[in-house]
Every structure is written in structure tokens, then in C-alpha cells.
Design a protein around this motif. Structure first.
Motif, PDB file in Angstrom:
ATOM      1  N   ILE A 107      48.882  45.669  43.613  1.00 18.53           N
ATOM      2  CA  ILE A 107      49.025  47.034  44.149  1.00 18.53           C
ATOM      3  C   ILE A 107      47.720  47.479  44.813  1.00 18.53           C
ATOM      4  CG2 ILE A 107      49.252  49.468  43.494  1.00 18.53           C
ATOM      5  CD1 ILE A 107      51.236  48.547  41.335  1.00 18.53           C
ATOM      6  N   ALA A 108      46.611  47.309  44.091  1.00 16.86           N
ATOM      7  CA  ALA A 108      45.315  47.743  44.609  1.00 16.86           C
ATOM      8  C   ALA A 108      44.904  46.965  45.855  1.00 16.86           C
ATOM      9  CB  ALA A 108      44.248  47.605  43.521  1.00 16.86           C
ATOM     10  N   ASN A 109      45.388  45.718  45.960  1.00 13.92           N
ATOM     11  CA  ASN A 109      45.053  44.894  47.124  1.00 13.92           C
ATOM     12  C   ASN A 109      45.583  45.473  48.433  1.00 13.92           C
ATOM     13  OD1 ASN A 109      43.401  42.730  46.425  1.00 13.92           O
ATOM     14  ND2 ASN A 109      45.096  41.567  45.567  1.00 13.92           N
ATOM     15  N   PHE A 110      46.607  46.314  48.338  1.00 14.78           N
ATOM     16  CA  PHE A 110      47.147  46.956  49.538  1.00 14.78           C
ATOM     17  C   PHE A 110      46.179  47.996  50.091  1.00 14.78           C
ATOM     18  CE2 PHE A 110      51.300  45.491  47.890  1.00 14.78           C
ATOM     19  CZ  PHE A 110      51.797  44.909  49.043  1.00 14.78           C
ATOM     20  N   TYR A 111      45.300  48.532  49.230  1.00 16.47           N
ATOM     21  CA  TYR A 111      44.452  49.655  49.611  1.00 16.47           C
ATOM     22  C   TYR A 111      42.966  49.319  49.674  1.00 16.47           C
ATOM     23  CZ  TYR A 111      48.735  52.080  48.246  1.00 16.47           C
ATOM     24  OH  TYR A 111      50.045  52.478  48.133  1.00 16.47           O
ATOM     25  N   LEU A 112      42.544  48.255  48.962  1.00 18.00           N
ATOM     26  CA  LEU A 112      41.116  47.950  48.854  1.00 18.00           C
ATOM     27  C   LEU A 112      40.858  46.484  49.146  1.00 18.00           C
ATOM     28  CD1 LEU A 112      40.530  49.798  45.456  1.00 18.00           C
ATOM     29  CD2 LEU A 112      39.865  50.654  47.710  1.00 18.00           C
ATOM     30  N   ASP A 113      39.601  46.161  49.470  1.00 16.36           N
ATOM     31  CA  ASP A 113      39.234  44.761  49.634  1.00 16.36           C
ATOM     32  C   ASP A 113      39.226  44.084  48.270  1.00 16.36           C
ATOM     33  OD1 ASP A 113      36.144  44.457  48.648  1.00 16.36           O
ATOM     34  OD2 ASP A 113      36.512  46.444  49.493  1.00 16.36           O
ATOM     35  N   PHE A 114      39.353  42.749  48.275  1.00 13.25           N
ATOM     36  CA  PHE A 114      39.588  41.993  47.037  1.00 13.25           C
ATOM     37  C   PHE A 114      38.467  42.179  46.021  1.00 13.25           C
ATOM     38  CE2 PHE A 114      39.639  38.113  44.411  1.00 13.25           C
ATOM     39  CZ  PHE A 114      40.953  38.168  43.950  1.00 13.25           C
ATOM     40  N   GLN A 115      37.214  42.149  46.457  1.00 17.61           N
ATOM     41  CA  GLN A 115      36.096  42.277  45.520  1.00 17.61           C
ATOM     42  C   GLN A 115      36.056  43.667  44.888  1.00 17.61           C
ATOM     43  OE1 GLN A 115      32.621  41.021  47.745  1.00 17.61           O
ATOM     44  NE2 GLN A 115      32.971  38.883  47.224  1.00 17.61           N
ATOM     45  N   SER A 116      36.379  44.701  45.662  1.00 17.66           N
ATOM     46  CA  SER A 116      36.440  46.054  45.102  1.00 17.66           C
ATOM     47  C   SER A 116      37.572  46.170  44.083  1.00 17.66           C
ATOM     48  CB  SER A 116      36.642  47.088  46.215  1.00 17.66           C
ATOM     49  OG  SER A 116      35.534  47.104  47.082  1.00 17.66           O
ATOM     50  N   VAL A 117      38.674  45.457  44.344  1.00 17.73           N
ATOM     51  CA  VAL A 117      39.799  45.437  43.408  1.00 17.73           C
ATOM     52  C   VAL A 117      39.363  44.833  42.073  1.00 17.73           C
ATOM     53  CG1 VAL A 117      42.050  44.406  42.912  1.00 17.73           C
ATOM     54  CG2 VAL A 117      41.592  45.377  45.163  1.00 17.73           C
ATOM     55  N   LEU A 118      38.598  43.747  42.143  1.00 18.89           N
ATOM     56  CA  LEU A 118      38.098  43.121  40.914  1.00 18.89           C
ATOM     57  C   LEU A 118      37.255  44.108  40.115  1.00 18.89           C
ATOM     58  CD1 LEU A 118      37.013  39.531  42.075  1.00 18.89           C
ATOM     59  CD2 LEU A 118      39.109  40.192  40.887  1.00 18.89           C
ATOM     60  N   LEU A 122      41.903  29.007  30.313  1.00 21.27           N
ATOM     61  CA  LEU A 122      42.600  29.219  31.580  1.00 21.27           C
ATOM     62  C   LEU A 122      42.747  30.700  31.910  1.00 21.27           C
ATOM     63  CD1 LEU A 122      45.431  26.506  31.342  1.00 21.27           C
ATOM     64  CD2 LEU A 122      43.343  26.425  32.721  1.00 21.27           C
ATOM     65  N   SER A 123      43.062  31.510  30.890  1.00 19.05           N
ATOM     66  CA  SER A 123      43.234  32.949  31.143  1.00 19.05           C
ATOM     67  C   SER A 123      41.895  33.597  31.497  1.00 19.05           C
ATOM     68  CB  SER A 123      43.864  33.639  29.935  1.00 19.05           C
ATOM     69  OG  SER A 123      43.007  33.616  28.805  1.00 19.05           O
ATOM     70  N   GLY A 124      40.811  33.140  30.863  1.00 17.38           N
ATOM     71  CA  GLY A 124      39.488  33.672  31.161  1.00 17.38           C
ATOM     72  C   GLY A 124      39.045  33.339  32.578  1.00 17.38           C
ATOM     73  N   LEU A 125      39.223  32.078  32.978  1.00 18.19           N
ATOM     74  CA  LEU A 125      38.874  31.679  34.337  1.00 18.19           C
ATOM     75  C   LEU A 125      39.687  32.458  35.367  1.00 18.19           C
ATOM     76  CD1 LEU A 125      38.489  27.785  34.184  1.00 18.19           C
ATOM     77  CD2 LEU A 125      36.742  29.437  34.875  1.00 18.19           C
ATOM     78  N   SER A 126      40.987  32.582  35.101  1.00 16.87           N
ATOM     79  CA  SER A 126      41.870  33.308  36.011  1.00 16.87           C
ATOM     80  C   SER A 126      41.462  34.773  36.121  1.00 16.87           C
ATOM     81  CB  SER A 126      43.320  33.198  35.534  1.00 16.87           C
ATOM     82  OG  SER A 126      44.186  33.929  36.355  1.00 16.87           O
ATOM     83  N   ALA A 127      41.135  35.390  34.991  1.00 16.77           N
ATOM     84  CA  ALA A 127      40.728  36.794  34.998  1.00 16.77           C
ATOM     85  C   ALA A 127      39.427  36.984  35.773  1.00 16.77           C
ATOM     86  CB  ALA A 127      40.566  37.305  33.573  1.00 16.77           C
ATOM     87  N   GLY A 128      38.498  36.058  35.615  1.00 13.31           N
ATOM     88  CA  GLY A 128      37.214  36.169  36.299  1.00 13.31           C
ATOM     89  C   GLY A 128      37.302  35.976  37.793  1.00 13.31           C
ATOM     90  N   ILE A 129      38.138  35.008  38.227  1.00 15.25           N
ATOM     91  CA  ILE A 129      38.219  34.665  39.639  1.00 15.25           C
ATOM     92  C   ILE A 129      39.232  35.536  40.379  1.00 15.25           C
ATOM     93  CG2 ILE A 129      38.805  32.834  41.285  1.00 15.25           C
ATOM     94  CD1 ILE A 129      37.820  30.806  39.207  1.00 15.25           C
ATOM     95  N   LEU A 140      31.974  32.467  39.692  1.00 15.99           N
ATOM     96  CA  LEU A 140      32.618  31.588  40.661  1.00 15.99           C
ATOM     97  C   LEU A 140      33.433  32.350  41.694  1.00 15.99           C
ATOM     98  CD1 LEU A 140      33.885  28.683  38.349  1.00 15.99           C
ATOM     99  CD2 LEU A 140      31.901  28.669  39.878  1.00 15.99           C
ATOM    100  N   SER A 141      33.818  33.591  41.369  1.00 12.96           N
ATOM    101  CA  SER A 141      34.659  34.379  42.281  1.00 12.96           C
ATOM    102  C   SER A 141      33.997  34.593  43.642  1.00 12.96           C
ATOM    103  CB  SER A 141      34.987  35.740  41.655  1.00 12.96           C
ATOM    104  OG  SER A 141      33.819  36.540  41.527  1.00 12.96           O
ATOM    105  N   GLN A 142      32.688  34.446  43.694  1.00 10.63           N
ATOM    106  CA  GLN A 142      31.965  34.621  44.957  1.00 10.63           C
ATOM    107  C   GLN A 142      32.180  33.452  45.915  1.00 10.63           C
ATOM    108  OE1 GLN A 142      27.747  36.279  44.084  1.00 10.63           O
ATOM    109  NE2 GLN A 142      28.303  35.173  42.237  1.00 10.63           N
ATOM    110  N   PHE A 143      32.637  32.312  45.393  1.00  9.27           N
ATOM    111  CA  PHE A 143      32.646  31.086  46.189  1.00  9.27           C
ATOM    112  C   PHE A 143      34.038  30.530  46.485  1.00  9.27           C
ATOM    113  CE2 PHE A 143      28.948  31.109  43.263  1.00  9.27           C
ATOM    114  CZ  PHE A 143      27.961  31.354  44.197  1.00  9.27           C
ATOM    115  N   PHE A 144      35.079  30.973  45.749  1.00 10.06           N
ATOM    116  CA  PHE A 144      36.417  30.419  45.923  1.00 10.06           C
ATOM    117  C   PHE A 144      37.274  31.298  46.820  1.00 10.06           C
ATOM    118  CE2 PHE A 144      35.151  28.107  42.154  1.00 10.06           C
ATOM    119  CZ  PHE A 144      35.769  26.876  42.315  1.00 10.06           C
ATOM    120  N   ASP A 145      38.211  30.659  47.502  1.00  7.51           N
ATOM    121  CA  ASP A 145      39.187  31.385  48.319  1.00  7.51           C
ATOM    122  C   ASP A 145      40.276  31.915  47.396  1.00  7.51           C
ATOM    123  OD1 ASP A 145      41.123  32.322  49.995  1.00  7.51           O
ATOM    124  OD2 ASP A 145      41.182  30.561  51.293  1.00  7.51           O
ATOM    125  N   PRO A 146      40.361  33.235  47.189  1.00  6.84           N
ATOM    126  CA  PRO A 146      41.345  33.794  46.252  1.00  6.84           C
ATOM    127  C   PRO A 146      42.787  33.537  46.662  1.00  6.84           C
ATOM    128  CG  PRO A 146      40.305  35.530  47.549  1.00  6.84           C
ATOM    129  CD  PRO A 146      39.553  34.280  47.823  1.00  6.84           C
TER     130      PRO A 146
END
Length: 242
Positions: free
Chosen positions: A34-45, A134-141, A89-95
């Protein structure tokens, strides 16, 4: 853009909180798209992490009668460790690619549990560790790891209150940890901090409504709702990347 559509954003956020409460794995799986519709991905995180801290405190208050402390340690410790790693790692991967992979994983796994009803994931320390990792990595990235955590917790056959409270405690540790990482990554925009008190109220309202729904459904219905929501999240993740 967000200020223009703020009422719609608030309504959608309440729905996300209700579904996240009923599913037992938190609202971020719905809130992030939902937030991705209104904000850039990093701000959403960044905003998701801050919002989820208060949201999980609300869930713990509403469902405090049930906690599975052993599972919190077995699943929660690796989740907290790997969300910190994932946050960096979220800074380096393509979401987009990661979201697509997560969607496929969730669809296949939820369908397996829905079709093969006797399929059992053993409630072992090893499985809890893998699920936490897996859930931790997913939440972080990606900003959300609740669906993976929900599938893992399903193996332990907890009642509804224990499931939600245990998930919320683990999620609280995950969100607090990644909030610090996201801050140093520069994801916390000062112009969006006005949303925090609004989202705190959203969390309280959504969690309360979700609790009323949970009180009216059976344990077996709850399990199917969790799996169906995870299937829906997986499909939505795949479609959003096409």
C-alpha cells in the motif's frame, strides 16, 4: 502526493492492520505494498519499521494471555540477527527481483499446505531457526517477513492467542533492530514523521477490530485464513513485479 490522498491511505492502513491481526503475522505484508503506491521504497522501509513497533506493542497488549517463550527464543533470536544483516543488504539488492522470488516461495508453500492437508512441518528447533533466518532477512531487505514467520509458527499448532502474541513479540524485536539500521541507512525522512501518531491510532483500531473477528472464528478456520492470506500475499507480490 501522500498528503493529497491521506484519508485513503489511512483507511487502507486500517484494513492492512485488520488483515495482519487476523492472519497473525503483522500488517507489514499488506502495508508495504500500500505504502509503495505513495512513497519510494526506502522511505516505505523506514516508516514501516517505526509503525510496526507501536503496532506490535498493541498486539501484545491485546493478546498478552498467550506466549510461547521457547519459540520466541528459537525463532526470534535468528530473526533479529538476520534482520540486521538484511537491513544493511537492502542498500545493494534489487527489491523487484527479491519480491518476485518471495512471492513464488509463498505461493508454492501455502498451496502445498492447502492441497496436502496432512502435510506437516515438524516443530523442531532447526525448522524454527530456518524460519527465523528467512523471515529476518526478508524483513530487512523487503520490509516484510511476517508471512514466512506465519508459516513457520503454523508448524507449532499454537492456539490463536498464542500464535498472535508470540508472532508480535518476535516482530517487535525484529522491527526495533531494523529501525536502528534503517536510521543509519538514511531511510527515516523527517517530513514523514507526522505519520507516526496517525499510524499508532491506526494500529490500535485495526488490532481491536481484528481481535473481534478472531474471537468469532474456530481454530481450524484461523489456520485456513492464515494460509489463504499468505497465498494472496504471494500472488500479489508476483503480479506487482510483472
Amino acid at each position: 502526493m501522500l498528503s493529497r490522498y491521506l484519508p485513503i491511505f489511512i483507511i487502507l492502513s486500517i484494513i492492512a492492520e485488520i488483515l495482519g491481526t487476523v492472519g497473525g503475522f503483522g500488517s507489514s505484508v499488506f502495508f508495504v505494498p500500500i505504502a509503495n503506491f505513495y512513497l519510494d521504497f526506502q522511505s516505505v522501509l523506514g516508516i514501516t519499521a517505526l509503525y510496526h513497533v507501536s503496532s506490535n506493542l498493541t498486539k501484545i497488549a491485546f493478546f498478552k494471555k498467550g506466549l510461547e517463550r521457547t519459540v520466541i527464543i528459537q525463532l526470534g533470536v535468528p530473526a533479529v540477527i538476520f534482520v540486521i544483516i538484511g537491513g544493511f543488504l537492502s542498500q545493494f539488492f534489487d527489491p523487484v527481483i527479491l519480491t518476485y522470488m518471495l512471492g513464488i516461495f509463498l505461493v508454492l508453500l501455502s498451496l502445498a499446505f492447502l492441497i496436502f492437508k496432512n502435510l506437516i512441518v515438524k516443530p523442531t528447533t532447526k525448522n524454527a531457526f530456518i524460519g527465523g533466518t528467512l523471515s529476518g532477512l526478508s524483513a530487512g531487505i523487503l520490509g516484510t517477513g511476517g508471512a514466512i514467520r506465519g508459516l513457520t509458527l503454523s508448524a507449532f499448532k499454537m492456539n490463536k492467542d498464542k500464535f498472535i502474541a508470540t508472532s508480535a513479540v518476535i516482530d517487535l524485536g525484529v522491527d526495533f533492530s531494523r529501525t536502528i539500521v534503517y536510521y543509519f541507512n538514511g531511510y527515516m525522512r523527517k517530513d514523514l514523521l507526522y505519520l507516526i501518531p496517525i499510524l499508532i491510532v491506526v494500529g490500535i483500531i485495526g488490532t481491536w477490530i481484528g481481535k473481534q473477528i478472531i474471537n468469532k472464528i474456530s481454530q481450524e478456520q484461523f489456520r485456513y485464513i492464515v494460509l489463504l492470506l499468505i497465498l494472496g500475499i504471494g500472488l500479489a507480490s508476483i503480479i506487482s513485479t510483472l
